[in-house]
Enzyme design. Structure first.
Site, PDB file in Angstrom:
ATOM      1  N   GLU A 179      40.631  36.998  42.260  1.00 22.19           N
ATOM      2  CA  GLU A 179      42.047  37.122  41.874  1.00 22.19           C
ATOM      3  C   GLU A 179      42.281  38.456  41.170  1.00 22.19           C
ATOM      4  O   GLU A 179      43.198  39.199  41.491  1.00 22.19           O
ATOM      5  CB  GLU A 179      42.427  35.968  40.949  1.00 22.19           C
ATOM      6  CG  GLU A 179      43.873  36.025  40.478  1.00 22.19           C
ATOM      7  CD  GLU A 179      44.317  34.760  39.756  1.00 22.19           C
ATOM      8  OE1 GLU A 179      43.461  34.058  39.201  1.00 22.19           O
ATOM      9  OE2 GLU A 179      45.523  34.497  39.742  1.00 22.19           O
ATOM     10  N   GLU A 193      46.100  38.564  25.777  1.00 24.26           N
ATOM     11  CA  GLU A 193      45.195  38.302  24.648  1.00 24.26           C
ATOM     12  C   GLU A 193      43.799  37.961  25.159  1.00 24.26           C
ATOM     13  O   GLU A 193      42.794  38.433  24.635  1.00 24.26           O
ATOM     14  CB  GLU A 193      45.725  37.134  23.790  1.00 24.26           C
ATOM     15  CG  GLU A 193      46.996  37.447  23.008  1.00 24.26           C
ATOM     16  CD  GLU A 193      48.252  37.455  23.871  1.00 24.26           C
ATOM     17  OE1 GLU A 193      48.207  36.969  25.031  1.00 24.26           O
ATOM     18  OE2 GLU A 193      49.283  37.965  23.412  1.00 24.26           O
ATOM     19  N   SER A 213      45.646  25.570  36.536  1.00 22.54           N
ATOM     20  CA  SER A 213      46.260  25.359  35.217  1.00 22.54           C
ATOM     21  C   SER A 213      46.856  23.963  35.087  1.00 22.54           C
ATOM     22  O   SER A 213      47.390  23.399  36.049  1.00 22.54           O
ATOM     23  CB  SER A 213      47.378  26.379  34.994  1.00 22.54           C
ATOM     24  OG  SER A 213      46.892  27.684  35.138  1.00 22.54           O
ATOM     25  N   GLN A 241      46.928  27.471  44.297  1.00 21.91           N
ATOM     26  CA  GLN A 241      45.801  27.408  43.368  1.00 21.91           C
ATOM     27  C   GLN A 241      46.125  26.406  42.262  1.00 21.91           C
ATOM     28  O   GLN A 241      46.940  26.693  41.387  1.00 21.91           O
ATOM     29  CB  GLN A 241      45.583  28.810  42.789  1.00 21.91           C
ATOM     30  CG  GLN A 241      44.454  28.950  41.810  1.00 21.91           C
ATOM     31  CD  GLN A 241      44.464  30.339  41.159  1.00 21.91           C
ATOM     32  OE1 GLN A 241      45.433  31.092  41.275  1.00 21.91           O
ATOM     33  NE2 GLN A 241      43.400  30.671  40.478  1.00 21.91           N
TER      34      GLN A 241
HETATM   35  C1  LIG Z   1      54.128  33.913  37.349  1.00 25.86           C
HETATM   36  C2  LIG Z   1      52.948  33.000  37.085  1.00 25.86           C
HETATM   37  C3  LIG Z   1      52.272  32.442  38.149  1.00 25.86           C
HETATM   38  C4  LIG Z   1      51.190  31.576  37.925  1.00 25.86           C
HETATM   39  N1  LIG Z   1      50.560  31.000  39.014  1.00 25.86           N
HETATM   40  C5  LIG Z   1      49.549  30.131  38.823  1.00 25.86           C
HETATM   41  C6  LIG Z   1      48.932  29.450  39.929  1.00 25.86           C
HETATM   42  O1  LIG Z   1      49.307  29.662  41.098  1.00 25.86           O
HETATM   43  N2  LIG Z   1      47.953  28.554  39.696  1.00 25.86           N
HETATM   44  C7  LIG Z   1      47.503  28.290  38.432  1.00 25.86           C
HETATM   45  O2  LIG Z   1      46.582  27.491  38.284  1.00 25.86           O
HETATM   46  N3  LIG Z   1      48.077  28.889  37.338  1.00 25.86           N
HETATM   47  C8  LIG Z   1      49.081  29.793  37.520  1.00 25.86           C
HETATM   48  N4  LIG Z   1      49.676  30.400  36.426  1.00 25.86           N
HETATM   49  C9  LIG Z   1      49.268  29.985  35.102  1.00 25.86           C
HETATM   50  C10 LIG Z   1      48.486  31.015  34.312  1.00 25.86           C
HETATM   51  O3  LIG Z   1      47.203  31.204  34.861  1.00 25.86           O
HETATM   52  C11 LIG Z   1      48.447  30.495  32.877  1.00 25.86           C
HETATM   53  O4  LIG Z   1      49.779  30.510  32.400  1.00 25.86           O
HETATM   54  C12 LIG Z   1      47.573  31.333  31.992  1.00 25.86           C
HETATM   55  O5  LIG Z   1      46.227  31.163  32.344  1.00 25.86           O
HETATM   56  C13 LIG Z   1      47.758  30.970  30.512  1.00 25.86           C
HETATM   57  O6  LIG Z   1      47.626  29.611  30.306  1.00 25.86           O
HETATM   58  P1  LIG Z   1      48.737  28.778  29.483  1.00 25.86           P
HETATM   59  O7  LIG Z   1      50.079  29.091  30.069  1.00 25.86           O
HETATM   60  O8  LIG Z   1      48.293  27.356  29.434  1.00 25.86           O
HETATM   61  O9  LIG Z   1      48.717  29.391  28.004  1.00 25.86           O
HETATM   62  P2  LIG Z   1      47.642  29.096  26.887  1.00 25.86           P
HETATM   63  O10 LIG Z   1      46.281  29.232  27.422  1.00 25.86           O
HETATM   64  O11 LIG Z   1      48.006  27.816  26.213  1.00 25.86           O
HETATM   65  O12 LIG Z   1      47.927  30.288  25.894  1.00 25.86           O
HETATM   66  C14 LIG Z   1      49.014  30.279  24.955  1.00 25.86           C
HETATM   67  C15 LIG Z   1      48.903  31.552  24.120  1.00 25.86           C
HETATM   68  O13 LIG Z   1      47.658  31.550  23.403  1.00 25.86           O
HETATM   69  C16 LIG Z   1      46.919  32.734  23.683  1.00 25.86           C
HETATM   70  N5  LIG Z   1      45.475  32.418  23.732  1.00 25.86           N
HETATM   71  C17 LIG Z   1      44.888  31.404  24.417  1.00 25.86           C
HETATM   72  N6  LIG Z   1      43.537  31.442  24.253  1.00 25.86           N
HETATM   73  C18 LIG Z   1      43.268  32.505  23.471  1.00 25.86           C
HETATM   74  C19 LIG Z   1      42.083  33.089  22.945  1.00 25.86           C
HETATM   75  N7  LIG Z   1      40.884  32.567  23.209  1.00 25.86           N
HETATM   76  N8  LIG Z   1      42.193  34.204  22.170  1.00 25.86           N
HETATM   77  C20 LIG Z   1      43.414  34.755  21.891  1.00 25.86           C
HETATM   78  N9  LIG Z   1      44.578  34.236  22.351  1.00 25.86           N
HETATM   79  C21 LIG Z   1      44.515  33.149  23.118  1.00 25.86           C
HETATM   80  C22 LIG Z   1      47.402  33.169  25.050  1.00 25.86           C
HETATM   81  O14 LIG Z   1      47.202  34.562  25.244  1.00 25.86           O
HETATM   82  C23 LIG Z   1      48.878  32.818  24.996  1.00 25.86           C
HETATM   83  O15 LIG Z   1      49.622  33.823  24.340  1.00 25.86           O
HETATM   84  C24 LIG Z   1      50.768  31.274  36.610  1.00 25.86           C
HETATM   85  C25 LIG Z   1      51.457  31.836  35.516  1.00 25.86           C
HETATM   86  C26 LIG Z   1      52.544  32.688  35.749  1.00 25.86           C
HETATM   87  C27 LIG Z   1      53.255  33.276  34.567  1.00 25.86           C
END
Ligand SMILES: Cc1cc2nc3c(=O)[nH]c(=O)nc-3n(C[C@H](O)[C@H](O)[C@H](O)COP(=O)(O)OP(=O)(O)OC[C@H]3O[C@@H](n4cnc5c(N)ncnc54)[C@H](O)[C@@H]3O)c2cc1C
Length: 379
Positions: A242, A362, A127, A124
């Protein structure tokens, strides 16, 4: 809701239990990710051979046309049997249903069957380094050329990309319109030089996920899913599947983990310790609430035809409880739980990501606040 299984649901469960009794997946390989992946792939092939790989898929696509309750029973029994989650879990739960909803007859004909048999694994690609929770701000570019699209950009946290033939890729195909409207959902063939996969090492030492570097990859027109500019809607189909699909499996795995912690407490003669008993009681309560909430989410799907916001609550509760459980196990086991490679150190460290993967806590709290409790929208 009525939680009693009907006669046909009981018959389905018994047939499945008998199948799991006859098909031992063998010992889970330790410390070797490729062997672990092969173990999951081979077991999925066994499931597929007997028509169990995707019970929720319609019969015409190789599933059993299972009802939602039967589907929940499948994941409960899978969790209970100790069998591994199929290697192509993203294909079975996300790509397959999304292609069934939005795909052309040719796409369904070409792509669905190899998902079942794990011949073609899916990942997928949503991100990006600057687009996770706010997926619609993604920057990977899709530029139209004769007969297809040229893709350039970077994806991150792409689970299983190192084993994948296909990627569910959302990219920006129009920079002139509002951000949600400029996206297109592509089915990208990973087997081309313009797609680089670099594994990321996690705190557990393993590399479940990867960075994807896409430098002018080619996607033919026939691999657009759901129409140009419609990527946001198609991606929502994937995201809803999902959160809905895994709930039952996860709650059963949590229950099994809790039972192991209870065994640890018994073996240390700590069950009568009031602090231990109190924490175990609380975790037991949470595991039961999680199970019942998962069923409540099921009845919402039965009523409204799609997962409701309750699914977000289940995911949030599961990640919270799993983190508390693994921390408690570490407290109970003591320094032994900190030995690298031990079962409890793995559980403790892996649980850290639970509150991020599949939607951060969050963000899930925002959904519950706005859509379940009806509170004002977060600014
Ligand atoms: C084990 C694992 C497997 C994964 N596998 C996949 C995959 O196969 N494909 C894929 O596409 N992605 C994958 N991901 C990614 C995952 O979907 C993202 O990490 C997640 O959506 C958060 O995005 P980010 O890491 O960019 O954090 P950000 O979105 O940058 O968030 C950073 C912090 O800000 C907070 N935050 C953000 N927006 C808000 C809001 N509106 N209100 C309050 N707080 C907020 C978040 O909660 C977090 O604490 C995976 C992640 C993990 C840990």
């Amino acid at each position: 809701m009525d939680l009693t299984f009907s006669d046909s649901e009981l018959a389905f469960r018994d047939e499945l239990r008998a199948w799991f009794d006859d098909h031992d997946p063998g010992r889970e390989p330790d410390h070797d990710e490729d062997a672990h992946y092969a173990w999951r792939r081979d077991f999925q092939r066994e499931l597929a051979r007997d028509g169990w790989a995707a019970v929720h898929w319609p019969v015409e696509y190789g599933g059993r046309g299972a009802t939602l309750t039967q589907s929940a029973i499948f994941f409960e029994e899978l969790g209970r049997s100790g069998a591994p989650l199929p290697a192509n879990v993203l294909g079975l739960l996300l790509a397959g249903p999304t292609i069934m909803t939005w795909g052309t007859p040719d796409q369904k004909e070409r792509l669905l069957s190899p998902i079942l048999t794990a011949e073609e694994i899916w990942c997928q690609g949503f991100s990006e380094p600057e687009a996770g929770s706010d997926l619609a701000s993604l920057k990977t570019r899709a530029v139209k050329e004769d007969g297809g699209w040229r893709i350039t950009g970077q994806k991150v946290w792409t689970s299983g990309a190192q084993y994948s033939k296909w990627c569910m890729l959302v990219a920006r195909s129009d920079t002139e319109v509002a951000k949600h409207k400029g996206l297109t959902y592509f089915l990208m063939d990973m087997e081309q030089d313009a797609v680089g996969v670099r594994p990321l090492r996690q705190i557990t030492g393993e590399s479940e996920f990867n960075e994807l570097f896409i430098d002018g990859a080619w996607i033919p027109d026939e691999n657009v899913l759901g129409g140009v500019g419609n990527g946001w809607k198609v991606a929502l189909t994937t995201l809803m599947n999902e959160r809905a699909g895994l709930g039952f499996f996860l709650q059963v795995r949590l229950r099994q983990l809790l039972d192991r912690v209870i065994e640890e407490a018994v073996s240390r003669d700590l069950l009568a310790d009031p602090v231990v008993a109190d924490r175990l009681g609380e975790l037991h309560l949470k595991a039961e609430v999680l199970r019942l909430t998962a069923y409540r989410g099921l009845s919402a799907i039965e009523k409204y035809g799609q997962p409701g916001p309750e699914v977000s609550l289940t995911k949030w509760m599961w990640s919270d409880t799993n983190q508390q459980l693994s921390q408690f196990a570490a407290d109970l086991v003591g320094p032994g739980a900190l030995v690298a490679g031990s079962r409890w150190s793995y559980e403790l460290l892996r649980a850290r990501g639970n509150s991020i993967e599949g939607g951060t806590t969050e963000v899930l709290k925002n959904i519950v606040a706005e859509r379940v409790l009806g509170l004002p929208k977060a600014r």
